[in-house]
Design an enzyme around this catalytic site. Sequence first.
Site, PDB file in Angstrom:
ATOM      1  CG  ASP A 112      -1.991  -1.074   1.096  1.00  0.00           C
ATOM      2  OD1 ASP A 112      -2.236  -1.508  -0.053  1.00  0.00           O
ATOM      3  OD2 ASP A 112      -2.544  -1.493   2.127  1.00  0.00           O
ATOM      4  CB  CYS A 113       3.498   2.500   2.151  1.00  0.00           C
ATOM      5  SG  CYS A 113       4.103   0.945   2.818  1.00  0.00           S
ATOM      6  CE1 TYR A 114       8.757   3.055   0.037  1.00  0.00           C
ATOM      7  CE2 TYR A 114       7.849   1.656   1.769  1.00  0.00           C
ATOM      8  CZ  TYR A 114       8.658   2.711   1.376  1.00  0.00           C
ATOM      9  OH  TYR A 114       9.362   3.417   2.311  1.00  0.00           O
TER      10      TYR A 114
END
Lengths: 137, 394
Positions: free
Chosen positions: B138-140
């Site tokens: 989700d963050c990368y």
Amino acid sequence: MANITKSVFVKFSPEVVDMPVVYRLVKDFRLIPNIIKADINPQNQGYLVMTLSGEEDDYCRGVDYLKEKGLEVEALVDRITWDEKTCTQCGACTAVCPSSALSIKRPQMNVEFDGGKCIVCNMCIQACPVGAVKLDI
Amino acid sequence: MIKKTYEEINEKIKKGTAVVVTAEEVIDIAAEQGIRKATEKIDVVTTGTFGIMCSSGAFLNFWHTKPKIKMTHVWLNDVAAYGGIAAVDAYIGAAEVAEGDPCNNNHPGHFRYGGGHVIEDLIAGKEIRLRADAYGTDCYPLRKLEKTITINDLRDAFMFNPRNSYQNYNVGVNCSDKTIYTYMGILKPHCANAHYSSAGQLSPLINDPYYKTIGIGTRIFLGGGEGYVAWPGTQHAPNDPRSEKGIPLGGAGTLSVIGDMKQMNSRYVRGVSITGYGVSLMVGIGVPIPILDEEILEYTTIKDEDIFAPICDYGILYPAGEKCDIGSVSYAELKTGEIEFQGKKIRTAPLSSYTMAQEIAATLKDWINQSKFLLGQPSQLLPTDEKRGGVNNG
């Protein structure tokens, strides 16, 4: 006339590959060939690496003969390059070189190359970690 | 008893009045003037070494991308780097062979390109093809990246070599009946040649055999830039047997070193292909030895004739993991190009460059003379007793 010994690289085109040139060099020019390496196939091109010993005059006439017959003749030393700038002067090539063409100058400990002594065994090419020696045949 | 401190020597370096000589030059100076006078006169002795050091590599950071990626697998010019650290960090090891290399399938393999070459090419400013993949989070979210980079496009690039600059090293011979292709070069059967790999009297740890000045934080010449000793190297073995002069008779001490690759010069960091063995890196290291007292100066006067290396059989014993030490020889003998071994004369060759070691010691001397390089006082010296473990041997 002085006796000389020279290492030569002879290249055959498909047209001249059948010619018994080494025999001619012995018989007509009184040269003593010592074949170091050869790869010659019928109907194909090929090369011959050898040292030629004899009188300087005979050597010059012999080489002229080969050229007249359409063979390319070059001093072997022109085919082997040792790039001093690439060389790290480590010396890893020097103990495996059978003819001491690559050697260490002492006490400075730098590597030197004498193309005239090279017998094209390719050991230095395997031994050099940085690819400083190249053979183009 | 003469005593000098790091502060005093650094003050002299700043003023340009420090007396700096190489580990070769100090030999004659001490012989002519004696240890006491030489200690009074000389402030720093510089050492140098340049050879193949497989335990080398570099941490790289590629900057965050848009959108962001957490690289799982990373390749530089098709050489895999380790991506199991933070998002855009990777570690490229010198001995990593390029993907698709036939290795030793056709023995002896040529190993034309690998991690060591990537490191050299980066330092030389050459373009490198970067490839990375990721599983996506989700963050990368980015899952694939491919671009051409140079060292200038990297946020950070520092070399971190777990084991360099062995104090002393084996001399390789081959007692078997076939030619072998080793990290000690091509060794002909029946001990027909012997290869050694040390700068001998110029080598850093030989000149400070009990690590009285070298430790964590020692500032050094690393690959043409300024680096540091980070830790004792892996396999640091100070308890190895020593000669009467205190010189180890085997590998003994090692250094773990660190330095900014952006300062380095590819003349002193060279990727290498070792036929039949693999790829690696030649690294240039120079360590300055502060002359704090007479004892330290006396250690730096060590000569090749007093440094002995073990002759080891790489044909049968070394690969089997057996004790492989079958003789002993001095660097003075090795440097002549011929030694007598088992009743016959055999040719010797170095694998580390003595002329480059001289150049490094001379360059470090110039830097100090020009007040460009100050001594780093170690916060902890290298361990002299392995049994006590770690670096806490004080």
